[in-house]
Design an enzyme around this catalytic site. Sequence first.
Site, PDB file in Angstrom:
ATOM      1  N   GLU A   1       0.819  -1.205   0.000  1.00 27.86           N
ATOM      2  CA  GLU A   1       0.000   0.000   0.000  1.00 27.86           C
ATOM      3  C   GLU A   1       0.852   1.253   0.000  1.00 27.86           C
ATOM      4  OE1 GLU A   1      -2.116  -1.002   3.500  1.00 27.86           O
ATOM      5  OE2 GLU A   1      -0.668  -0.010   4.790  1.00 27.86           O
TER       6      GLU A   1
ATOM      7  N   CYS B   1      -0.086   2.022   9.136  1.00 35.01           N
ATOM      8  CA  CYS B   1       0.836   0.905   9.375  1.00 35.01           C
ATOM      9  C   CYS B   1       0.384  -0.440   8.844  1.00 35.01           C
ATOM     10  CB  CYS B   1       1.082   0.776  10.869  1.00 35.01           C
ATOM     11  SG  CYS B   1      -0.450   0.815  11.767  1.00 35.01           S
TER      12      CYS B   1
ATOM     13  N   CYS C   1       3.573  -2.785  15.291  1.00 39.57           N
ATOM     14  CA  CYS C   1       3.330  -2.451  13.880  1.00 39.57           C
ATOM     15  C   CYS C   1       2.631  -3.615  13.190  1.00 39.57           C
ATOM     16  CB  CYS C   1       4.669  -2.153  13.205  1.00 39.57           C
ATOM     17  SG  CYS C   1       4.543  -1.943  11.423  1.00 39.57           S
TER      18      CYS C   1
HETATM   19  N1  SAH Z   1      10.608   0.128   8.634  1.00 40.46           N
HETATM   20  C1  SAH Z   1      10.744   1.559   8.647  1.00 40.46           C
HETATM   21  C2  SAH Z   1       9.672   2.301   7.885  1.00 40.46           C
HETATM   22  C3  SAH Z   1       8.238   1.873   7.998  1.00 40.46           C
HETATM   23  S1  SAH Z   1       7.224   2.337   9.337  1.00 40.46           S
HETATM   24  C4  SAH Z   1      10.802   2.074  10.061  1.00 40.46           C
HETATM   25  O1  SAH Z   1      10.518   1.304  10.979  1.00 40.46           O
HETATM   26  O2  SAH Z   1      11.176   3.214  10.261  1.00 40.46           O
HETATM   27  C5  SAH Z   1       7.146   4.072   9.445  1.00 40.46           C
HETATM   28  C6  SAH Z   1       6.984   4.555  10.884  1.00 40.46           C
HETATM   29  O3  SAH Z   1       5.709   4.182  11.419  1.00 40.46           O
HETATM   30  C7  SAH Z   1       8.029   3.963  11.819  1.00 40.46           C
HETATM   31  O4  SAH Z   1       8.532   4.967  12.668  1.00 40.46           O
HETATM   32  C8  SAH Z   1       7.214   2.951  12.592  1.00 40.46           C
HETATM   33  O5  SAH Z   1       7.819   2.619  13.807  1.00 40.46           O
HETATM   34  C9  SAH Z   1       5.892   3.664  12.730  1.00 40.46           C
HETATM   35  N2  SAH Z   1       4.768   2.797  13.096  1.00 40.46           N
HETATM   36  C10 SAH Z   1       4.566   1.510  12.771  1.00 40.46           C
HETATM   37  N3  SAH Z   1       3.429   1.040  13.327  1.00 40.46           N
HETATM   38  C11 SAH Z   1       2.897   2.067  14.017  1.00 40.46           C
HETATM   39  C12 SAH Z   1       1.721   2.203  14.812  1.00 40.46           C
HETATM   40  N4  SAH Z   1       0.903   1.184  15.018  1.00 40.46           N
HETATM   41  N5  SAH Z   1       1.489   3.416  15.375  1.00 40.46           N
HETATM   42  C13 SAH Z   1       2.330   4.444  15.186  1.00 40.46           C
HETATM   43  N6  SAH Z   1       3.453   4.368  14.447  1.00 40.46           N
HETATM   44  C14 SAH Z   1       3.739   3.195  13.877  1.00 40.46           C
END
Ligand code: SAH
Length: 383
Positions: A113, A364, A140
Amino acid sequence: MTSLPLIPVDPDAPGARRAAMPPQHLADLDLAGRKDLVTKLGESAFRARQISTHYFGRLVRDPAQMTDLPASSRDRLADQLLPRLLTPVRELACDDGATRKALWRLHDGSLVESVLMGYPDRVTVCISSQAGCGMACPFCATGQAGLTRNLSTAEIVDQAVYLAGVAASGKVAGSPPRLSHVVFMGMGEPLANYNRVIAAIRRLVAPAPEGLGLSQRHITVSTVGLVPAIHRLASEDLSVTLALSLHAPDDELRDELVPVNQRWKVCEVLDAAWAYAARTGRRVSIEYAMIKDVNDQPWRADLLGRLLAGKLAHVNLIPLNPTPGSRWDASPKPVEREFVRRLRDAGVSTTVRDTRGREIDGACGQLAAAEDSGTDPAGEMTA
Ligand code: SAH
């Protein structure tokens, strides 16, 4: 901690099962590579520039509209240079049309996505670099599903080109028609798909018709903190913005929230971030999801403030978007405000990220997860 998740295997590592990659596409190649390919197909080299101008310059992806290509060559060129990589499964809109999320099916059935966010002064797309993710961060949704495979360079670029076309069509009310910013914050860990992500960035920043002509400073690569890859990124002649998903200032908690911390500790990952900042002159964005009673205590704000004070850093607090069935919640607003206050008192510039796309699970990987399980996460959202 009794059982910590294992550090996941790199799918490109020797011995790892090779996932089915998609056919080659013009966005996998630089302009010289496209010219070589076109020549090998028995066409004049200038056809490479023509077809690239359609794709990157005019955001035209349908070969039938490329009427300046002779019909006899068009199909052959399109077959070799413009295979369909992304099949839209659905598009959802919210925030009065200013946020749009696209769910795609790839050639092997994987789902990924992207999200398009319009603001008065800019248009940002958030793109995926992998189908799934192997980093196993427990908060996540993408991390829960595990890694399916790396995306190809063109699969990454095509998300941005497609959504740049949506922006250009004027569908994002109240925003400029030109895509200006790209963030690698969709599904996947970009630095675990290093070569393809770097090639994708080169396509995004190359002027048309070689690429989309975005500014390097307007591209953000977000990472869990793969230290050697951060150093390598610093040595590329790119000055993209680095975002580091820190989420905890201490190793005990970060080992749990970002399991790759078991390999590279908070001090190592921050050192890599400061090396990146020194080399590029770019302020590093520190991402911190605010999780109620987990990482939002005043003492953690103070510790984070001490780690970041005087550094070329900006903190982006992200209200946790709870994943379905999660035991975790977002921090209450007063707790969040106190966290911000303490960081600012320590002299650290801090903002709270807006929560665009919450109703369409824009944060996410939840839409793809819901599509897989056959539930509809978006109810009556407009498609
Ligand atoms: N793998 C990379 C990029 C993808 S996620 C990384 O971890 O940076 C992008 C951002 O969204 C990251 O900071 C991740 O920790 C955050 N993220 C993932 N799931 C989330 C959630 N449920 N609530 C808030 N932020 C989230």
